[in-house]
Design an enzyme around this catalytic site. Structure first.
Site, PDB file in Angstrom:
ATOM      1  N   GLU A 135       0.806  -1.233   0.000  1.00 28.29           N
ATOM      2  CA  GLU A 135       0.000   0.000   0.000  1.00 28.29           C
ATOM      3  C   GLU A 135       0.833   1.274   0.000  1.00 28.29           C
ATOM      4  OE1 GLU A 135      -2.797  -0.594   3.229  1.00 28.29           O
ATOM      5  OE2 GLU A 135      -3.617  -2.386   2.288  1.00 28.29           O
ATOM      6  N   ASN A 176       2.144  -4.320  -3.592  1.00 26.50           N
ATOM      7  CA  ASN A 176       0.746  -4.718  -3.386  1.00 26.50           C
ATOM      8  C   ASN A 176      -0.077  -3.496  -2.982  1.00 26.50           C
ATOM      9  OD1 ASN A 176      -1.268  -6.838  -3.010  1.00 26.50           O
ATOM     10  ND2 ASN A 176      -1.024  -6.546  -0.795  1.00 26.50           N
ATOM     11  N   HIS A 212     -10.229  -5.764  -2.597  1.00 29.65           N
ATOM     12  CA  HIS A 212     -11.243  -5.638  -1.539  1.00 29.65           C
ATOM     13  C   HIS A 212     -12.391  -4.822  -2.128  1.00 29.65           C
ATOM     14  CE1 HIS A 212      -8.954  -7.293   1.769  1.00 29.65           C
ATOM     15  NE2 HIS A 212      -7.918  -6.554   1.429  1.00 29.65           N
ATOM     16  N   GLU A 248      -6.068 -10.199  -2.310  1.00 30.26           N
ATOM     17  CA  GLU A 248      -6.863 -10.097  -1.069  1.00 30.26           C
ATOM     18  C   GLU A 248      -8.364  -9.992  -1.361  1.00 30.26           C
ATOM     19  OE1 GLU A 248      -5.364  -7.055   1.590  1.00 30.26           O
ATOM     20  OE2 GLU A 248      -3.279  -7.448   1.067  1.00 30.26           O
ATOM     21  N   ASP A 250     -12.203  -9.934  -1.426  1.00 30.04           N
ATOM     22  CA  ASP A 250     -13.455 -10.192  -0.716  1.00 30.04           C
ATOM     23  C   ASP A 250     -14.481  -9.186  -1.226  1.00 30.04           C
ATOM     24  OD1 ASP A 250     -12.577  -7.905   0.732  1.00 30.04           O
ATOM     25  OD2 ASP A 250     -12.017  -9.078   2.490  1.00 30.04           O
TER      26      ASP A 250
HETATM   27  O1  9MR Z   1      -7.062  -8.718   7.899  1.00 34.88           O
HETATM   28  C1  9MR Z   1      -6.161  -7.915   8.613  1.00 34.88           C
HETATM   29  C2  9MR Z   1      -6.736  -7.580   9.985  1.00 34.88           C
HETATM   30  O2  9MR Z   1      -6.845  -8.742  10.765  1.00 34.88           O
HETATM   31  C3  9MR Z   1      -5.866  -6.543  10.680  1.00 34.88           C
HETATM   32  O3  9MR Z   1      -6.477  -6.142  11.877  1.00 34.88           O
HETATM   33  C4  9MR Z   1      -5.635  -5.360   9.767  1.00 34.88           C
HETATM   34  C5  9MR Z   1      -4.732  -4.320  10.412  1.00 34.88           C
HETATM   35  O4  9MR Z   1      -4.815  -3.128   9.740  1.00 34.88           O
HETATM   36  O5  9MR Z   1      -5.059  -5.785   8.542  1.00 34.88           O
HETATM   37  C6  9MR Z   1      -5.897  -6.632   7.821  1.00 34.88           C
HETATM   38  O6  9MR Z   1      -5.328  -6.981   6.588  1.00 34.88           O
HETATM   39  C7  9MR Z   1      -5.102  -5.916   5.654  1.00 34.88           C
HETATM   40  C8  9MR Z   1      -3.887  -6.289   4.841  1.00 34.88           C
HETATM   41  O7  9MR Z   1      -2.804  -6.529   5.682  1.00 34.88           O
HETATM   42  C9  9MR Z   1      -3.549  -5.207   3.825  1.00 34.88           C
HETATM   43  N1  9MR Z   1      -4.672  -4.882   3.000  1.00 34.88           N
HETATM   44  C10 9MR Z   1      -5.926  -4.614   3.678  1.00 34.88           C
HETATM   45  C11 9MR Z   1      -6.259  -5.763   4.641  1.00 34.88           C
HETATM   46  C12 9MR Z   1      -7.607  -5.539   5.300  1.00 34.88           C
HETATM   47  O8  9MR Z   1      -7.581  -4.394   6.093  1.00 34.88           O
END
Ligand code: 9MR
Length: 332
Positions: A135, A176, A212, A248, A250
């Site tokens: 990101e 990513n 997402h 990722e 969903d």
């Molecule tokens: O799914 C992850 C969640 O359990 C964490 O709390 C969160 C922290 O910010 O991160 C989520 O995963 C993220 C991923 O690492 C990067 N892209 C967005 C995902 C969803 O927020």
């Protein structure tokens, strides 16, 4: 599981020479037998949801706890699954000791070097692909502010890839991001960034598009890209010689109108369209969901509302979205 499914997603994906994956977390893996069963049966790629992020790995300076990540890696290996390591650098989930000290550029570069070599050396040969930088693009285009950007400067990205390549020359190295699936400012920024990195000879193998998505009308969230935009976007990244991973996926349905059955059908169509279009691109090497069961999705926690964004319901029953992925793989 519905017994009409003779094959699994992973067996269908194998025929098309693409990996199908899911993000998994240590807690669910530890405590939930059905979770392990379905994960291993349906997927041949596992992304570490949180366990390889800097904060969870190194809550105190000069100390790393690889335990939870290692359990995920062991599980994947025991089930003949590849691993996506997520993620070496991010603006979130960093340890306080990193972000709350006033490190100089020189110190931050040393810390970055140490982090990359420590983590990648530990898992050398075991992690097939790394999200080296996660990101990096701001939602309005431009680089996103982070500890790394404001302490080191924009070249933190190039350093990270060069060091990652030295630390494990066989790992596939990815950049990513989310909101970069369609054609638009953010996606253009990512494209221009990787083009520039490649021009400078940076060892970067691929781009991860997170995917997402939300089809809920009232949500300020990423909408599904049109088929044309997605196709064109994938083509331009592939034309740079990069591999593409959907990393990722969903699909949020909270606040949608219509019966639950209609909502799940609409969701299924989004999954089917995205996978179908992605599979048309020969550079698509992996298609990964952010979890696989509604039981553990991050979305209800993050949005404060119930949702059902994944292809399996809370009780591990396949939803229409599962059928959609199955069909798309079968048709490819
Ligand atoms: O799914 C992850 C969640 O359990 C964490 O709390 C969160 C922290 O910010 O991160 C989520 O995963 C993220 C991923 O690492 C990067 N892209 C967005 C995902 C969803 O927020």
């Amino acid at each position: 599981m519905d017994t009409t499914h003779i094959a699994s997603l992973r067996s269908l994906a194998k025929k098309r020479d693409v990996l199908i994956g899911a993000a998994a977390n240590w807690r669910a893996l530890r405590t939930d037998y059905a979770y392990r069963e379905v994960l291993a049966q349906e997927f041949d790629l596992l992304t570490t949801e949180n366990e390889l992020k800097f904060g969870p790995l190194s809550p105190r300076p000069n100390a790393y706890d690889f335990g939870p990540a290692e359990e995920l890696v062991d599980f994947a290996q025991a089930n003949d699954m590849k691993i996506r390591g997520h993620t070496l650098l991010w603006h979130k989930m960093n340890p306080d000791w990193l972000t709350e000290n006033n490190f100089t550029r020189h110190q931050a570069l040393e810390l970055l070097h140490k982090h990359i070599f420590t983590v990648m050396a530990y898992f050398r040969g075991e992690v097939y692909a790394w999200d080296v930088v996660n990101e990096p693009i701001h939602d309005n285009g431009g680089l996103r502010d982070s500890f790394w950007l404001h302490t080191i400067g924009p070249d933190y990205i190039e350093y990270a890839f060069r060091w990652a390549n030295q630390a494990d020359p066989n790992a596939r190295l990815f950049i990513n991001d989310y909101g970069t699936e369609d054609l638009g400012t953010k996606s253009d920024s990512l494209y221009n960034l990787v083009k520039d990195l490649l021009r400078r000879g940076t060892p970067i193998n691929g781009v991860g598009l997170q995917m997402h998505l939300s089809i809920a009308d009232s949500q300020d969230f990423v909408k599904p890209p049109t088929v044309q935009d997605l196709e064109e976007n994938l083509r331009r990244f592939a034309d740079l010689g990069l591999e593409i991973h959907i990393t990722e996926m969903d699909v949020q349905i909270q606040n949608l109108s219509g019966s639950m059955e209609e909502q799940l059908e609409r969701q299924a169509r989004v999954y089917e369209d995205v996978l179908t279009v992605a599979l048309r691109n020969p550079q698509l090497k992996a298609f990964v969901l952010w979890g696989f069961t509604d039981r553990y999705s991050w979305i209800p926690k993050a949005t404060g509302r119930p949702d059902a964004p994944l292809p399996f319901d809370e009780y591990y029953q396949p939803k229409p979205a599962y059928e959609a992925l199955y069909r798309a793989l079968q048709a490819a």
